[in-house]
Design an enzyme around this catalytic site. Structure first.
Site, PDB file in Angstrom:
ATOM      1  N   ARG A 162       0.828  -1.227   0.000  1.00  0.00           N
ATOM      2  CA  ARG A 162       0.000   0.000   0.000  1.00  0.00           C
ATOM      3  C   ARG A 162       0.848   1.256   0.000  1.00  0.00           C
ATOM      4  NH1 ARG A 162      -5.230  -1.006   2.867  1.00  0.00           N
ATOM      5  NH2 ARG A 162      -5.198  -3.179   3.435  1.00  0.00           N
ATOM      6  N   MET A 184      -3.443   7.295  -4.811  1.00  0.00           N
ATOM      7  CA  MET A 184      -2.336   6.433  -5.244  1.00  0.00           C
ATOM      8  C   MET A 184      -2.768   4.968  -5.191  1.00  0.00           C
ATOM      9  SD  MET A 184       0.918   8.322  -3.634  1.00  0.00           S
ATOM     10  CE  MET A 184       0.199   8.501  -2.028  1.00  0.00           C
ATOM     11  N   ASN A 228      -3.606  46.066  -0.273  1.00  0.00           N
ATOM     12  CA  ASN A 228      -4.067  45.860  -1.661  1.00  0.00           C
ATOM     13  C   ASN A 228      -3.208  46.714  -2.590  1.00  0.00           C
ATOM     14  OD1 ASN A 228      -6.131  44.412  -0.461  1.00  0.00           O
ATOM     15  ND2 ASN A 228      -7.564  46.126  -0.537  1.00  0.00           N
ATOM     16  N   CYS A 272      -5.504  47.185   6.893  1.00  0.00           N
ATOM     17  CA  CYS A 272      -6.895  47.190   6.465  1.00  0.00           C
ATOM     18  C   CYS A 272      -7.058  46.702   5.037  1.00  0.00           C
ATOM     19  CB  CYS A 272      -7.527  48.565   6.656  1.00  0.00           C
ATOM     20  SG  CYS A 272      -6.757  49.829   5.630  1.00  0.00           S
TER      21      CYS A 272
HETATM   22  C1  PEP Z   1      -5.606  48.924   0.265  1.00  0.00           C
HETATM   23  O1  PEP Z   1      -5.091  49.461  -0.712  1.00  0.00           O
HETATM   24  O2  PEP Z   1      -5.174  47.911   0.820  1.00  0.00           O
HETATM   25  C2  PEP Z   1      -6.846  49.503   0.845  1.00  0.00           C
HETATM   26  C3  PEP Z   1      -7.354  49.020   1.935  1.00  0.00           C
HETATM   27  O3  PEP Z   1      -7.461  50.483   0.135  1.00  0.00           O
HETATM   28  P1  PEP Z   1      -8.375  50.232  -1.162  1.00  0.00           P
HETATM   29  O4  PEP Z   1      -8.549  48.756  -1.303  1.00  0.00           O
HETATM   30  O5  PEP Z   1      -9.638  50.939  -0.930  1.00  0.00           O
HETATM   31  O6  PEP Z   1      -7.535  50.825  -2.241  1.00  0.00           O
END
Ligand code: PEP
Ligand code: MG
Length: 905
Positions: free
Chosen positions: A98, A109, A798, A861
């Site tokens: 096995r 597998m 972001n 954030c």
């Molecule tokens: C970011 O850029 O991470 C952010 C929180 O702002 P937004 O997404 O509104 O640009």
């Protein structure tokens, strides 16, 4: 080669050379067999060839020197234990071979059972058991499995007919039998002959009759099965590294098919769907393991075993208790009963649903099997998600899959289940829902303009966009179901039709989207709200009595006690703020003021402001916006009590508030009574080649200080009014896209003077902070400079990811999946912080920022604030809090507690 050169580990007779902690080397199954042997659980003896050997085999195309000798010695040891000999014509030893990797990869597998049979050893087996029927049945099974796994004889031909099953079915038909069990020894003998004939016809060779050659054939095949298509796909899906390899376990056979006092089965020590402390499983009398799994015969519920075989059943329950206690977790076991004797073939931690995970963790703490710390570390983010999301009715969804109604799989951007009728435009979504319809908003991509449609829709489906696309982040913030980035989805807004993989769907057709799996399904599927969410939202309501909710809240209390990181929320709506508080948010980490611009008829005033020719005109329009913004801020600040509320000044480029399509421009010009030409010109002037790097963020407030001034006034007037009412609001004004101390200082001065002026007018003092988003690489590098002015930092990961990697957050969805699939990136950097790159910038910013201002408050954030891995990172680099959408608060709290606990270890 293997560092210590030991390639083979033996277990049997109560002793084992391996143990549970050696799963990297022995694989999960191997480590389990060794450990069970050590603790006195009945396990057929055997030996494990290590994963090191697998890696060596794949790297060099041969086995390490000495392996043959090691295997032969282990085989001798096994023969001695069992008192039978491998390949012996009188007392043949049969073995199973096995696979077993470090992480269980169920069914991916290969395995070969009953190995060691040829025409001679078969006679020995007949003599040994005095049961020719059993012996031929075993031989038939072996030829079938070996041909499939080792010889690569396609058991299914081009017409998808299983050649071996065809032979057996034919025989049953000839004899007028319904079940395999009715076949006699002679029938099976004939079937074996036909099987071998089929192998010869397919391969041109006789079926191998040397057990040692068979054994090596099987070992090689199991190693090679690490790279079969199924295993590779599974590894991709679950991020299992290719270099781990599998171990091979060779074990003396025990037979569940030796008559009525024999059985084989699989079981869980607790119910893996609900977590209920109930022995749960299935078995078959007089059968081998694959019969249970393959579904050839319908297995029976495990409780029935009690009446049939009371002694082994009682023993099985005892063993399960021992194993659960020993491992401190729910076990998923495989067993065989041979002549009323129980043998354990496998034990592993059971895969479970979120419901079961929470219940088991809490129950096991109550039962003193594990500590609270262990319980918290055992829950995955996904587990909590399952508890909160609306759910599809399981049977209805299974039915849809059977009817081949699953159309496509996109990115699971907003978890949960939603079903409704297709609409393509936000305004239709609003209109239809007003008429009592449930809708799924289907868009090529969404824009802030669609927000009202998104709000009323059950779910959102987009053809473009990644996990941090607008659709995804707004959906998560709203707790909406969302599937994004379905590249094969073709939407034609003009004809109100969408096409996907050969299916055409019209506006009004029913569709269902599963935001937890990314599946898009044709037609309606029943959903229901999760009981836990219901309880959270109606604190003290009847749903709070639900046992699952009680377990959930117990777990959350433990998480709160262990975590260091604060958990805030991203929200810009009073009702969302209420939801966030119900989840226990400790403040708002990001209130995007621009989202408020789209509510009601405010957009009109916003457009007037944008279209104004001079400051006087802008101020006139801003004056209309002021009371509306103030009203919003007041409502949010009031809901949040004395908790901090980070309100961000305007961020997106202004053109986002103007229409782009000719007919919309025409309509707006008409509504606003402005000349079409001048409106068209304004739209053109505001268009940018690269708006994400253009006139946005604090640059707007620098160009038009009156915007920042109006927003600051709205914030402080709202706060001062609340203070006059005896409340203690705590606004934090946050400036976006700052790259230098000068930029920040310019905006801060405006905010500061509005604050002072307003407090004077109202005759109150309020607590407030003025700080900045850190979302540009330059801001990280000059964080010490900025921190001399800023009272807090909040990482906008972001934009920081976008600008650090030079990747457009709106377009990267087109090619990032390939990067991840090809291993060029470990995962989507918009989902989980790119710790080496973006993370290094964050560390610099934390160090420099705190050097300049010791008590600088630092949070995050960006969308990463709700991602468990990123939360662990934020904990490690010393952030004060993370901020995420309201519906991810529980997950963030759990991840924050886990980060603290792991650091303690
Ligand atoms: C970011 O850029 O991470 C952010 C929180 O702002 P937004 O997404 O509104 O640009
Ligand atoms: Mg940003």
């Amino acid at each position: 080669m293997p560092k210590n050169n030991k390639c083979v580990y033996f277990f049997g007779g109560g002793k084992a050379e391996g143990k549970a902690s050696m799963r990297d080397l022995l694989g999960g199954k191997g480590a389990g067999l060794h450990e069970m042997t050590r603790i006195g659980v009945p396990v057929p003896p055997g030996f494990t060839i290590t994963t090191d050997v697998c890696r060596y085999y794949h790297a060099r195309g041969r086995y390490p020197r000495g392996l043959e000798m090691d295997v032969s010695q282990a085989l001798k040891r096994l023969e001695k234990q069992i008192g039978k000999r491998f390949g012996d014509a009188n007392e043949p030893l049969l073995v199973s071979v096995r696979s077993g990797a470090r992480e269980s990869m169920p069914g991916m597998m290969d395995t070969v059972l009953n190995l060691g049979l040829d025409d001679q050893t078969l006679q020995g087996l007949i003599r040994q058991t005095q049961d020719p029927r059993f012996a031929y049945d075993t031989y038939r099974r072996f030829v079938h499995m070996y041909s499939d796994v080792v010889l690569g004889v396609k058991v299914r031909d081009e017409t998808q007919v299983n050649v071996f099953e065809q032979i057996i079915e034919q025989k049953k038909r000839d004899r007028g039998f319904r079940s395999d069990t009715e076949l006699t020894g002679d029938d099976l003998k004939e079937i074996v002959g036909r099987y071998k004939g089929a192998v010869k016809a397919k391969t041109g060779e006789d079926f191998p009759d040397d057990p040692v050659a068979q054994l090596w054939g099987a070992i090689g095949a199991v190693f090679r099965s690490w790279n079969n298509d199924r295993a590779v796909a599974y590894r991709e899906l679950y991020h299992i590294p290719d270099e781990w390899g599998t171990a091979v376990n060779i074990q003396a056979m025990v037979f569940g098919n030796l008559g009525k006092a024999c059985a084989t089965g699989v079981a869980f020590t607790r119910d893996p769907s609900t977590g209920e402390k109930k022995f749960y499983g299935e078995f078959l009398v007089n059968a081998q393991g694959e019969d249970v799994v393959a579904g050839v015969r319908t297995p029976r519920a495990i409780v029935e075993l009690k009446g049939l075989m009371p002694k082994p059943y009682a023993q099985l329950k005892r063993v399960c208790r021992t194993l659960e206690k020993h491992y401190g977790d729910v076990q998923d076991i495989e067993f065989t009963i041979e002549d009323n004797n129980l043998w354990m073939l496998q034990t592993r931690s059971a895969k479970r649903t979120g419901f079961a995970a929470v219940r088991v963790a809490v129950d096991m703490v109550d039962e003193k099997i594990i500590t609270k710390k262990e319980a918290l570390l055992r829950i995955e983010a996904d587990h909590l998600n399952q508890l909160l999301r609306p759910v599809f009715d399981r049977y209805d969804k299974q039915k849809a899959a059977l009817e081949q109604r699953v159309l496509i799989k996109g990115l699971p951007a907003g978890p949960g289940a939603a079903t409704g009728r297709i609409v393509f435009h936000a305004e239709n979504a609003v209109e239809w829902t007003r008429n009592g319809e449930r809708v799924i908003l289907c868009r090529i991509e969404t824009s802030p303009d669609d927000i009202r449609g998104m709000e009323v829709a059950e779910g959102i489906l987009t053809a473009r966009g990644g996990m941090t696309s607008h659709a995804a982040l707004v959906a998560r913030q709203m707790g909406k179901v969302c599937v994004a980035g379905c590249e094969a989805l073709h939407i034609d807004y003009a004809t109100r039709v969408m096409r996907v993989n050969g299916t055409t769907l019209n506006e009004g057709d029913w569709i269902s989207v599963d935001g937890s799996t990314g599946e898009v399904i044709k037609g309606e599927i029943q959903t229901r709200q999760s009981e836990v969410l219901e309880a959270i939202l109606q604190s003290n309501g009847p749903a709070c009595k639900s046992p699952l909710y009680r377990q959930y809240s117990k777990l959350m209390k433990w998480a709160d006690a262990f975590r260091r990181l604060g958990v805030r929320t991203n929200t810009d709506q009073p009702d969302q703020a209420k939801v966030a508080r119900a989840f226990g948010a400790e403040g708002i980490g990001l209130c995007r003021t621009e989202h408020m611009f789209f509510q009601g008829d405010r957009i009109q005033a916003v457009r007037e402001m944008i279209l104004a020719d001079d400051e006087v005109g802008r101020r006139k329009a801003l004056a209309k916006l002021l009371p509306m913004q103030k009203e919003d801020f007041k409502a949010i600040l009031e809901i949040m009590g004395d908790l901090p509320v980070a309100i961000r000044t305007l961020d997106p480029p202004l053109h986002e508030f103007l229409p782009s399509r000719e007919e919309e421009i025409l309509e707006l010009a008409h509504v606003m009574s402005v000349p079409l030409e001048s409106l068209r010109d304004k739209v053109k002037i505001l268009q940018e080649f690269n708006p994400m790097l253009g006139h946005r963020g604090c640059r707007l407030g620098i160009s038009y200080p009156e915007i920042t001034e109006m927003q600051a006034r709205a914030i402080f007037e709202a706060a001062c009014e609340l203070r006059q009412e005896g409340k203690r609001p705590f606004p934090e004004v946050m400036i976006p896209l700052v790259g230098s101390r000068e930029e920040f200082a310019a905006q801060k001065n405006i905010v500061q003077s509005v604050a002072e002026e307003t407090m004077k007018v109202y005759g109150v003092k309020i607590r407030f902070l003025i700080g900045t988003m850190i979302e540009l690489p330059r801001a990280c590098l000059v964080a010490d400079e900025i921190a001399q002015e800023a009272e807090f930092f909040s990482f906008g990961t972001n934009d920081l990811t976008q600008t650090c990697l030079g990747l457009s957050r709106d377009d990267a969805g087109k090619f990032l999946p390939t990067y991840v699939l090809d291993g060029l990136l470990p995962e989507d950097p918009f989902v989980s912080v790119d710790q080496e790159g973006v993370g290094t910038l964050m560390k610099i910013a934390v160090q420099k920022g705190r050097r300049a201002r010791k008590n600088l408050e630092i949070g995050i954030c960006g969308e990463h604030g709700g991602d468990p891995k990123s939360i662990h990172f934020c904990h490690r680099i010393g952030l004060d809090y993370v901020s995420c959408s309201p519906y991810r608060i529980a997950i963030a709290k759990l991840a924050a507690a886990q980060a603290s606990l792991l650091k303690l270890e």
